[in-house]
Each structure stands twice: as structure tokens, then as C-alpha cells.
Scaffold this motif. Structure first.
Motif, PDB file in Angstrom:
ATOM      1  N   GLY A  98      19.603  35.393  -2.347  1.00 54.04           N
ATOM      2  CA  GLY A  98      20.193  34.178  -1.774  1.00 54.04           C
ATOM      3  C   GLY A  98      21.174  33.563  -2.734  1.00 54.04           C
ATOM      4  N   ARG A  99      21.724  32.426  -2.334  1.00 59.20           N
ATOM      5  CA  ARG A  99      22.687  31.767  -3.241  1.00 59.20           C
ATOM      6  C   ARG A  99      21.935  30.889  -4.226  1.00 59.20           C
ATOM      7  N   ARG A 100      22.252  31.015  -5.487  1.00 58.71           N
ATOM      8  CA  ARG A 100      21.693  30.190  -6.554  1.00 58.71           C
ATOM      9  C   ARG A 100      20.166  30.060  -6.498  1.00 58.71           C
ATOM     10  N   PRO A 101      19.466  31.198  -6.674  1.00 65.39           N
ATOM     11  CA  PRO A 101      17.994  31.115  -6.634  1.00 65.39           C
ATOM     12  C   PRO A 101      17.437  30.190  -7.711  1.00 65.39           C
ATOM     13  N   GLU A 102      18.177  30.086  -8.856  1.00 66.51           N
ATOM     14  CA  GLU A 102      17.644  29.260  -9.948  1.00 66.51           C
ATOM     15  C   GLU A 102      17.545  27.794  -9.532  1.00 66.51           C
ATOM     16  N   SER A 103      18.502  27.320  -8.704  1.00 65.71           N
ATOM     17  CA  SER A 103      18.411  25.907  -8.307  1.00 65.71           C
ATOM     18  C   SER A 103      17.294  25.718  -7.275  1.00 65.71           C
TER      19      SER A 103
ATOM     20  N   ASP B 108       9.701  20.554  -5.431  1.00 72.15           N
ATOM     21  CA  ASP B 108       8.652  20.956  -4.488  1.00 72.15           C
ATOM     22  C   ASP B 108       8.581  22.482  -4.339  1.00 72.15           C
ATOM     23  N   PHE B 109       9.161  23.212  -5.319  1.00 72.24           N
ATOM     24  CA  PHE B 109       9.155  24.678  -5.225  1.00 72.24           C
ATOM     25  C   PHE B 109       7.724  25.221  -5.098  1.00 72.24           C
ATOM     26  N   SER B 110       6.807  24.683  -5.921  1.00 69.40           N
ATOM     27  CA  SER B 110       5.447  25.249  -5.884  1.00 69.40           C
ATOM     28  C   SER B 110       4.779  24.944  -4.547  1.00 69.40           C
ATOM     29  N   ASP B 111       5.074  23.795  -3.941  1.00 75.28           N
ATOM     30  CA  ASP B 111       4.494  23.503  -2.619  1.00 75.28           C
ATOM     31  C   ASP B 111       5.060  24.451  -1.557  1.00 75.28           C
ATOM     32  N   ILE B 112       6.370  24.737  -1.658  1.00 75.99           N
ATOM     33  CA  ILE B 112       7.011  25.645  -0.686  1.00 75.99           C
ATOM     34  C   ILE B 112       6.373  27.032  -0.788  1.00 75.99           C
TER      35      ILE B 112
ATOM     36  N   LYS C 234      -3.775  33.947  11.768  1.00 76.10           N
ATOM     37  CA  LYS C 234      -4.093  35.036  12.696  1.00 76.10           C
ATOM     38  C   LYS C 234      -2.895  35.352  13.578  1.00 76.10           C
ATOM     39  N   ARG C 235      -2.078  34.320  13.826  1.00 76.34           N
ATOM     40  CA  ARG C 235      -0.996  34.532  14.776  1.00 76.34           C
ATOM     41  C   ARG C 235       0.190  35.150  14.063  1.00 76.34           C
ATOM     42  N   LYS C 236       1.025  35.804  14.859  1.00 81.10           N
ATOM     43  CA  LYS C 236       2.163  36.468  14.223  1.00 81.10           C
ATOM     44  C   LYS C 236       3.141  35.417  13.689  1.00 81.10           C
ATOM     45  N   ARG C 237       3.806  35.777  12.611  1.00 81.80           N
ATOM     46  CA  ARG C 237       4.753  34.857  12.031  1.00 81.80           C
ATOM     47  C   ARG C 237       6.024  34.872  12.854  1.00 81.80           C
ATOM     48  N   ARG C 238       6.487  33.694  13.202  1.00 85.00           N
ATOM     49  CA  ARG C 238       7.712  33.657  14.001  1.00 85.00           C
ATOM     50  C   ARG C 238       8.907  33.968  13.116  1.00 85.00           C
ATOM     51  N   SER C 239       9.849  34.674  13.682  1.00 80.22           N
ATOM     52  CA  SER C 239      11.050  34.965  12.916  1.00 80.22           C
ATOM     53  C   SER C 239      11.816  33.674  12.692  1.00 80.22           C
ATOM     54  N   ARG C 240      12.233  33.457  11.464  1.00 80.94           N
ATOM     55  CA  ARG C 240      12.974  32.226  11.190  1.00 80.94           C
ATOM     56  C   ARG C 240      14.386  32.535  10.748  1.00 80.94           C
ATOM     57  N   ARG C 241      14.911  33.601  11.293  1.00 81.24           N
ATOM     58  CA  ARG C 241      16.283  33.958  10.936  1.00 81.24           C
ATOM     59  C   ARG C 241      17.213  32.822  11.305  1.00 81.24           C
ATOM     60  N   ASN C 242      17.971  32.423  10.354  1.00 78.31           N
ATOM     61  CA  ASN C 242      18.892  31.327  10.614  1.00 78.31           C
ATOM     62  C   ASN C 242      20.312  31.830  10.483  1.00 78.31           C
ATOM     63  N   PRO C 243      21.070  31.743  11.540  1.00 75.79           N
ATOM     64  CA  PRO C 243      22.449  32.208  11.448  1.00 75.79           C
ATOM     65  C   PRO C 243      23.252  31.349  10.473  1.00 75.79           C
ATOM     66  N   ASN C 244      22.747  30.175  10.182  1.00 76.49           N
ATOM     67  CA  ASN C 244      23.463  29.213   9.349  1.00 76.49           C
ATOM     68  C   ASN C 244      22.902  29.188   7.942  1.00 76.49           C
ATOM     69  N   ALA C 245      22.805  30.359   7.305  1.00 77.32           N
ATOM     70  CA  ALA C 245      22.056  30.452   6.057  1.00 77.32           C
ATOM     71  C   ALA C 245      22.502  29.472   4.990  1.00 77.32           C
ATOM     72  N   LYS C 246      23.774  29.176   4.925  1.00 78.37           N
ATOM     73  CA  LYS C 246      24.316  28.351   3.850  1.00 78.37           C
ATOM     74  C   LYS C 246      23.619  26.990   3.782  1.00 78.37           C
ATOM     75  N   SER C 247      23.452  26.375   4.952  1.00 77.13           N
ATOM     76  CA  SER C 247      22.900  25.026   4.946  1.00 77.13           C
ATOM     77  C   SER C 247      21.432  25.021   4.505  1.00 77.13           C
ATOM     78  N   MET C 248      20.741  26.164   4.593  1.00 76.44           N
ATOM     79  CA  MET C 248      19.333  26.182   4.235  1.00 76.44           C
ATOM     80  C   MET C 248      19.096  26.053   2.741  1.00 76.44           C
ATOM     81  N   THR C 249      20.096  26.320   1.941  1.00 77.07           N
ATOM     82  CA  THR C 249      19.899  26.187   0.499  1.00 77.07           C
ATOM     83  C   THR C 249      20.129  24.751   0.048  1.00 77.07           C
ATOM     84  N   GLU C 250      20.643  23.957   0.923  1.00 73.92           N
ATOM     85  CA  GLU C 250      20.887  22.567   0.557  1.00 73.92           C
ATOM     86  C   GLU C 250      19.726  21.716   1.008  1.00 73.92           C
ATOM     87  N   ARG C 251      19.526  20.632   0.320  1.00 71.71           N
ATOM     88  CA  ARG C 251      18.487  19.697   0.762  1.00 71.71           C
ATOM     89  C   ARG C 251      18.986  18.974   1.991  1.00 71.71           C
ATOM     90  N   VAL C 252      18.126  18.818   2.956  1.00 74.69           N
ATOM     91  CA  VAL C 252      18.563  18.160   4.181  1.00 74.69           C
ATOM     92  C   VAL C 252      18.078  16.730   4.198  1.00 74.69           C
TER      93      VAL C 252
END
Ligand code: ATP
Ligand code: MG
Length: 456
Positions: free
Chosen positions: A376-381, A387-391, A438-456
Motif C-alpha cells: 500500500g501507500r506509505r505503510p510506515e504512516s 490505533d494501529f494495534s486496535d485495527i 463463523k461467517r464468511k468475510r465480506r470482500s471489502r475491495r474498495n475501488p477508491n483505495a487512495k482515500s482509505m489510507t487517509e484518516r476520515v
């Protein structure tokens, strides 16, 4: 055992097992200073109960007949707090000892004259006790006698006091017998006591679970009858008390009691309805499983942050809401935001989750997708986030059994360990123990990947 003044029973030092060695030295210092200045000083409430049960008290509370002003003059390290009812906080290096002046039971009746006028005539006794039309206490800031102070407490086992003068225990309510019989019983009529303060119903549940006590039958019936009135308590108090319950280390047992008494459905009406439905042919069992897991972590001495706790307990519910918005065409991030907004909207009028915790909960859930993007972009940040450990913990606990997730977690663990001084999340490499989804994990593919690295 002998009869004391009015209807108290005195349990002498020879008859009980509480040693001063088990008490906080600062609490003892405070009691001795009060005594040396000619005042009464008792340890009260939970600490006496816990000492008698051989448990380590969370805190030591002191009551006295000295007014807050008099306490302040006796202790240089004293700060007065509380606008409604003044309390003295005595500050020691690692501890604050709370000193309260004896208070009387709330009532709308005119106050009776005190028996011992010379002891209390210098004390303000304003008509400041007030209940609303349903009997809920609105104000109760009235000084009282030691007996009145014991009688205004919630449960008999919480009303015992320890007298520093002769190291005896004073029991005005039959608390010692109830303690020996492992019973939680309100002082006085439970219906009235729960009307005065509905939060006491949650306290009954918490103490029963934490101490492995039984709720006395009339007290239990009164909880069942009044369960719906819990919503009359202030939402901020309910938030505090619900957190205490969920983080008590006996959350699963509390949950059981909350369900049985109807308190759970009153506190979480929408969520409770959802729990009663099935999803893809499966009942919703994750809430109970997660509580048992959280209990085991807490019993092992780990801390669980409130946002992580809420994510573990309500994440599946929030995910389903998000999925609903996503099916309507909203992008992933917006779907999570809308789901969190809906969850907060239905929960906060009853249980006031603070904004800060609500935002942190949203981040834990919405940042899950970032873990899939390696590097991903800038994994170090990302690793440097507070809240990295909570995530990470949320992902590991809910989906850590999936092969691809194990690989992702391993990669992030390796990165985090290289990136000093960022702390390695406590449980990052731990595999065993967590209940798996127990339930299957839903796919969380986000076409808008860039915004996911930013805090919302
Ligand atoms: P814990 O181990 O959770 O601290 P505790 O019994 O000490 O248990 P606190 O909330 O610290 O609980 O309160 C201290 C004391 O104040 C109680 O033991 C009880 O006597 C009294 N008390 C607290 N809340 C209430 C209430 N809502 N109504 C009446 N008395 C209360
Ligand atoms: Mg306490």
C-alpha cells in the motif's frame, strides 16, 4: 458482635479478618489525620466489602463528619471537587483518596431535626433533596448522620464501614449476613430504590456477576418489573456503567443476567431485535462469544480499549448495516460511515457513546481494508497510527483464522517490528484463544483505495 447506637451492629476487630496491612497506606494516613483532629473517619463501600471477601479493592473511599472545608484545612494536598455535592480529594503520589461528608437519604419530606445537634449544627443542611414525579432522585446533597449515610447506599453489602478508632466494622443494614450468604439485596424497598436511581439495576447485575453472588428474589423481581425504566437514567451515566459491565472481566455473565431481566433489550432495543433474527441461516452468536473472549483477556490482565470493545461486540451488526448501504450503490467508505451514523443514532439517545469513541470505532472498522493492501501507500504512516494495534487486533480476533489474513497479519507484524519505536501490537503474533468468525468475510475491495489510507 455487639449492638451499637440506633440499629447498628458492631463487629469487633477480633471477630473479623480485615487487617490494616491490606489497606492503602494513604487511606490509613487520611483516616488517622481525621481522627487526630477530632473527627470521625470511616472506610466505606466497596473497599470494606472487598476486604472482607479477600479481594483487592479498586479504591478506598472515606467518609467523615468533617465538612469539605474542614477537610481542606486539615490536608494541604486536598482539592475540593463537585459542584452539586462537594467532595474532598486528597492527592498522594500515585493515589487519590476521596473523602465525603456523611450524607442523608434523598426524600421530599421535610428534614427531621438531627439528634446530635452539637455535632452537626455548624453544618449546612439545606433542603436540597428533590425527586421527580416518578421518584427519581434529582438532587441529594444533604449532610447526614453515619446511619443516614449507610442507609442511602445501594446494596446492603456496600454499606459496611470500618472505624479507624477501634478497627471495628459497623453494619446498619444486615450487610455482613448478606455478604456471608453471597446475596445482593437493596437497602429498603427495591422498587423505590430503583425508582430513585435506575442505574442501581445495572450495578446489581455487575456486582452479582463480579462477586459470584445471587440477586435476592425481591430485588431481582423489582429489576425485572422496572427494567424498561433504565432508559430514564442519564445517557452519559449509562455509558459509564455499561462500559464497566462489559469490561468487568465477567461481561458474559452480566450479559446473561441483563438478557434474563429484560435490561439488555431496554438498553439496546434495535440491536437486541437484530440478535433475535438469523443471518444467512445462522443465529447471531458473536456478541456472546466476543464477550467471553474479552473476559478472558481482561482476566489475564490485558487492557481492551472502549473502541476495540465496541468494534468486537457490534462490528458484525455494523458490517451488516454497511453491506445494506453498499448494495444500494454507496462506496465502501461511505457505507461504513452511514452504518456507524445509524448505529450511533439508535444507541446514543439511551447510551451516550462519546464522539471520540464513535470516531475511533469507525476508524477500526473502516481501516480493515487497508490491511489487505500490501504494501500500500506509505505503510510506515499506517503503522504509526495511534490505533494501529486496535485495527490489527480487530482483524486478528474476528478473521485471524483465514489463510490470507494470517499472511497479511504476518507481513504487518514484520513491518511493525522493524519500525522502532512503534510498539508491536500486544496480540499480533498470537494465534490461539480468539473466537473465530463463523461467517464468511465480506470482500471489502474498495475501488477508491487512495482515500482509505487517509484518516476520515
Ligand atoms: P467498585 O468495586 O466497582 O468500585 P464500589 O461498591 O466501590 O464498587 P463505587 O461506584 O466505587 O462502587 O461506589 C462506592 C460506594 O458508593 C458503593 O459501595 C455504594 O455504597 C455507594 N454508591 C455508589 N453508587 C451508588 C448509587 N447509585 N446509589 C447508592 N449508593 C451508591
Ligand atoms: Mg469503588
Amino acid at each position: 458482635m455487639k449492638k451499637g447506637k440506633s440499629c447498628s451492629v458492631i463487629i469487633t476487630r477480633q471477630e473479623h479478618g480485615i487487617s490494616r496491612k491490606l489497606m492503602s497506606p494513604n487511606a490509613l494516613r487520611t483516616l488517622y489525620r481525621l481522627k487526630d483532629n477530632g473527627f470521625v473517619g470511616y472506610l466505606v463501600g466497596g473497599c470494606v466489602r472487598d476486604l472482607l471477601l479477600g479481594r483487592e479493592p479498586k479504591d478506598f473511599d472515606v467518609v467523615t463528619n468533617a465538612t469539605p472545608g474542614e477537610v481542606k484545612r486539615m490536608f494541604r494536598n486536598c482539592r475540593l471537587v463537585g459542584r452539586r455535592f462537594r467532595l474532598a480529594h486528597i492527592h498522594y503520589q500515585n493515589e487519590i483518596i476521596e473523602v465525603a461528608t456523611f450524607r442523608s437519604q434523598a426524600s421530599n419530606e421535610p428534614e427531621p431535626e438531627l439528634e446530635e445537634a452539637n455535632e452537626t449544627d455548624h453544618r449546612q443542611r439545606h433542603p436540597r433533596m428533590l425527586k421527580d414525579d416518578d421518584g427519581m432522585i434529582l438532587r441529594d446533597n444533604v449532610y447526614g448522620t453515619p446511619e443516614e449515610d449507610a442507609l442511602r447506599r445501594d446494596f446492603t453489602v456496600n454499606s459496611l464501614s470500618y472505624n479507624i478508632v477501634d478497627f471495628s466494622i459497623i453494619d446498619y443494614t444486615g450487610g455482613l449476613a448478606d455478604l456471608n450468604a453471597a446475596i445482593i439485596r437493596t437497602i429498603g424497598d427495591p422498587t423505590v430504590r430503583f425508582q430513585e436511581d435506575p442505574v442501581r439495576m445495572l450495578r446489581a447485575v455487575r456486582f452479582a456477576a463480579q462477586l459470584a453472588f445471587t440477586i435476592e428474589e425481591n430485588t431481582r423481581k423489582a429489576v425485572v418489573a422496572a427494567a424498561d425504566t433504565i432508559v430514564r437514567a442519564a445517557p452519559s451515566r449509562l455509558y459509564d456503567e455499561v462500559l464497566k459491565i462489559l469490561l468487568s472481566g465477567e461481561g458474559a455473565m452480566c450479559y446473561e443476567l441483563l438478557r434474563q431481566t429484560g435490561l439488555f433489550a431496554a438498553l439496546f432495543p434495535d440491536f437486541s431485535n437484530w440478535l433475535d433474527t438469523e443471518s444467512e441461516g445462522f443465529p447471531h452468536t458473536r456478541f456472546g462469544e466476543m464477550l467471553s473472549y474479552v473476559d478472558s483477556r481482561i482476566q489475564q490482565g490485558y487492557k481492551v480499549s472502549p473502541p476495540l470493545l465496541l468494534a468486537l461486540l457490534f462490528g458484525e451488526y455494523i458490517d451488516e448495516k454497511a453491506e445494506h448501504f453498499r448494495r444500494q450503490g454507496a462506496p465502501w467508505q461511505q457505507s461504513v460511515n452511514a452504518a456507524i451514523a445509524e448505529f450511533m443514532g439508535e444507541t446514543c439517545p439511551i447510551i451516550m457513546i462519546t464522539n471520540r469513541v464513535g470516531l475511533a470505532l469507525r476508524d477500526i472498522i473502516s481501516q480493515q481494508m487497508r490491511l489487505e493492501k500490501i504494501p500500500g501507500r506509505r505503510p510506515e504512516s499506517f503503522i504509526a497510527r495511534h490505533d494501529f494495534s486496535d485495527i490489527i487486533d480487530y482483524c486478528r480476533i474476528t478473521c485471524g483464522d483465514k489463510k490470507d489474513v494470517v499472511g497479511q497479519l504476518g507481513w504487518w507484524a514484520a513491518q511493525a517490528s522493524q519500525q522502532a519505536p512503534a510498539p508491536l501490537p500486544s496480540e499480533l503474533t498470537e494465534e490461539a484463544g480468539a473466537p473465530q468468525r463463523k461467517r464468511k468475510r465480506r470482500s471489502r475491495r474498495n475501488p477508491n483505495a487512495k482515500s482509505m489510507t487517509e484518516r476520515v
